[in-house]
Scaffold this motif. Structure first.
Motif, PDB file in Angstrom:
ATOM      1  N   ARG A 121      39.598  -1.458  -1.084  1.00 20.79           N
ATOM      2  CA  ARG A 121      39.006  -0.125  -1.329  1.00 20.79           C
ATOM      3  C   ARG A 121      39.934   0.958  -1.921  1.00 20.79           C
ATOM      4  O   ARG A 121      39.568   1.185  -2.812  1.00 20.79           O
ATOM      5  N   ASP A 122      41.253   1.116  -1.420  1.00 21.73           N
ATOM      6  CA  ASP A 122      42.009   2.150  -2.276  1.00 21.73           C
ATOM      7  C   ASP A 122      42.388   1.552  -3.528  1.00 21.73           C
ATOM      8  O   ASP A 122      42.498   1.990  -4.588  1.00 21.73           O
ATOM      9  N   HIS A 164      49.547   5.765   5.908  1.00 19.68           N
ATOM     10  CA  HIS A 164      48.977   5.356   4.636  1.00 19.68           C
ATOM     11  C   HIS A 164      49.617   6.048   3.556  1.00 19.68           C
ATOM     12  O   HIS A 164      49.355   7.272   3.650  1.00 19.68           O
ATOM     13  N   HIS A 184      50.932   7.128  -0.259  1.00 23.46           N
ATOM     14  CA  HIS A 184      50.954   6.827  -1.845  1.00 23.46           C
ATOM     15  C   HIS A 184      52.100   7.131  -2.366  1.00 23.46           C
ATOM     16  O   HIS A 184      53.068   7.732  -1.762  1.00 23.46           O
ATOM     17  N   ASN A 205      49.547   2.592  -3.528  1.00 23.67           N
ATOM     18  CA  ASN A 205      49.926   2.510  -2.252  1.00 23.67           C
ATOM     19  C   ASN A 205      51.165   2.018  -1.980  1.00 23.67           C
ATOM     20  O   ASN A 205      51.813   1.326  -2.685  1.00 23.67           O
TER      21      ASN A 205
HETATM   22 ZN    ZN Z   1      44.748   6.565  -0.058  1.00 22.57          ZN
END
Ligand code: ZN
Ligand code: KIV
Length: 520
Positions: A13-14, A202, A204, A238
């Motif tokens: 996804r990311d 989560h 970054h 990430n």
């Molecule tokens: Zn993200």
């Protein structure tokens, strides 16, 4: 379990949303299968509302992949949540992940909502998701820049409405470990129902702190970490799964937490994601970079030969690699050089290090990296002339393009005589190697081909490295040129000359080495 950290993988996804080209459904399934082998706890398979293709991928992964929970992303919007619920429904353990921006910047500039309106949307979306799925995760997007008091109210509301995982994203990679730790402490100390949910993070990597921030959050009580293989993801990416997981394993003494990841599957996962996503891994990348278990300096090599723990904090085997790599360069010490000669089959009595080592250094200064085949040639050569290349590429002309049969004409000089040949092939590089084969008559098969750009700009130098197999052994060849076909031809010629030397030295090798063949 209090000390068990849930590993939530968002590569599909990311990670996927940052790729230059989307992955096909089949490619996503291959990655999801590998993530299941890696034993992550949750796979975020995509963002079903974003496209019919993404919906299909999430639904197929939900149907086919057993083991991890399968999660889909949804904005705090009714149609997103309903579509996501449909896509994850076939999973053994489906999860809906809904999110909304909570920082002042997101509220005012992006969403044009007041804090009270945001709270109302959290309530509606989490309740709706909860009516469709037992496992709901809520994310306060840009939590890293959200006012601490408001973040507490958002988290309390989401838990009250039924979210069992609350994710605290540092969406723009702005926080630092200490600040992020304080954000988690604030929630742990001031949200009355915080014990009813798992706090997730989560992070970054915009300032290179994604892993450090995630690990600090774990130290402060977070029990789910969201990450991606090789750290791919939006902008700078990430937190890298391999880093997060190996920190927990290697520094268990400090963190005292566990996770369920099968670390021996890390390297396989990294290579698969690299290859399918077309995202190269930098050589010095922690854990999975090609240099992560390579030793170059003489002092380090000497230490590792004496005891691996001197310079290795984890074993290559623990991430699924066979062994470490000792780069032979001009920085390698005599201990390493002797060790390599012994592993190539030379008996101690045949190694005259006083004579060999200066010649090794001189060759390494000229060539950079010394491969095993160079070591054998250097060992067997009695004069400098014997080490010189016998075959020289004098001329190369190729024709290729759309609707043209790729052909190459090559002229090679050897022992004062020039020979010219032409050949066609599957591409111009293939045609070139075939034309060279016709002249030299060796039986060489290229197994691995790697092209790097050595410098930038229009006149950039391309460096081709190949691994080729011949009846005489396995050889590495390197060629550099502004033209990639010429660089490929030079790399192939490098192999041709090594095969030639090996043939010349074969009788001497047979009499010196104990084994029937040399493994190169
Ligand atoms: Zn993200
Ligand atoms: O970075 C972020 O905030 C996200 C959310 C959707 C979790 O990716």
């Amino acid at each position: 379990m209090k000390n068990r950290v849930v590993i939530f993988d968002t590569t599909l996804r990311d990670g996927e949303q940052a790729l230059p080209a989307s992955l096909s459904v089949q490619q996503k399934i291959r990655i999801a299968r590998q993530l299941a082998a890696l034993q992550v706890d949750v796979i975020e398979a995509g963002f079903p509302i974003s496209s019919p293709g993404d919906f299909e991928s999430v639904e197929t992964i939900a149907r086919e992949i057993k083991g991890p929970a399968i999660c889909g992303l949804a904005r705090a919007v009714e149609k997103d949540i309903l579509t996501c619920a449909k896509a994850v429904k076939p999973a053994e353990r489906p999860r809906i992940h809904t999110f909304i921006g909570t920082s002042t910047i997101h509220r005012e500039k992006k969403l044009h909502r007041t804090p009270e309106e945001i709270l109302a949307l959290v309530t509606q979306s989490v309740k709706l998701a909860r009516s469709k799925c037992d496992d709901v995760q809520f994310s306060a997007e840009d939590a890293g820049r959200t006012e601490p008091e408001f973040l507490c109210r958002v988290v309390e509301t989401a838990i009250k409405c039924g979210a069992s995982t609350i994710n605290i994203p540092d969406t723009v990679g702005y926080t630092t470990p200490e600040i992020f730790g304080a954000i988690i402490d604030n929630l742990m100390n001031n949200v009355p129902n915080v014990d009813k949910a798992i706090i997730a993070v989560h992070c970054h990597n915009d300032l290179g702190m994604a892993t450090a921030n995630s690990i600090t959050a774990v130290k402060h009580g977070a029990r789910q970490v969201e990450c991606t293989i090789n750290g791919i993801g939006e902008r700078a990416g990430n937190a890298a799964l391999e880093e997060v997981v190996m920190i927990m394993k290697v520094r268990k003494d400090y963190l005292n937490v566990t996770c369920n990841v099968a670390t021996t599957e890390i390297m396989r996962s990294s290579r698969l994601v690299r290859d399918l996503c077309g995202m190269p891994v930098q050589p010095n990348k922690a854990v999975v970079g090609s240099n992560a278990f390579a030793h170059s300096s003489g002092i380090h090599q000497d230490g590792v030969l004496k005891a691996k723990q001197t310079y290795e904090i984890m074993t290559p085997q623990s991430i699924g690699l066979k062994e470490n790599k000792m780069n032979l360069t001009s920085r390698s010490g005599s201990h390493m050089v002797k060790n390599r000669l012994e592993s190539l089959g030379y008996a101690e009595k045949d190694i005259d290090l006083e004579n060999f080592y200066p010649r090794f250094k001189a060759l390494a200064d000229k060539k950079g990296t010394i491969f095993d085949d160079d070591m054998v040639a250097l060992m067997e050569a009695t004069t400098v002339e014997e080490m010189a290349d016998a075959y020289k590429l004098e001329y190369l002309n190729v024709t290729g393009g759309r609707a043209v049969i790729p052909t190459a004409t090559v002229r090679i000089a050897c022992e004062g005589k020039s020979t010219q040949e032409a050949a066609s092939g599957d591409g111009v590089v293939d045609a070139t190697t075939k034309a060279i084969d016709r002249i030299v008559g060796f039986d060489i098969t290229v197994r691995d081909f790697h092209l790097d750009s050595v410098s930038a700009g229009q006149e950039a130098l391309g460096r081709v490295k190949i691994i080729a197999v011949a009846p005489e052994g396995t050889f590495a060849g390197v060629g550099t040129s502004t033209d990639i076909v010429e660089a490929s031809a030079l790399a192939y010629m490098d192999v041709v000359n090594k095969v030639h030397r090996m043939r010349k030295f074969a009788p001497r090798l047979r009499s010196r080495l104990s084994g029937p063949t040399v493994s190169l």
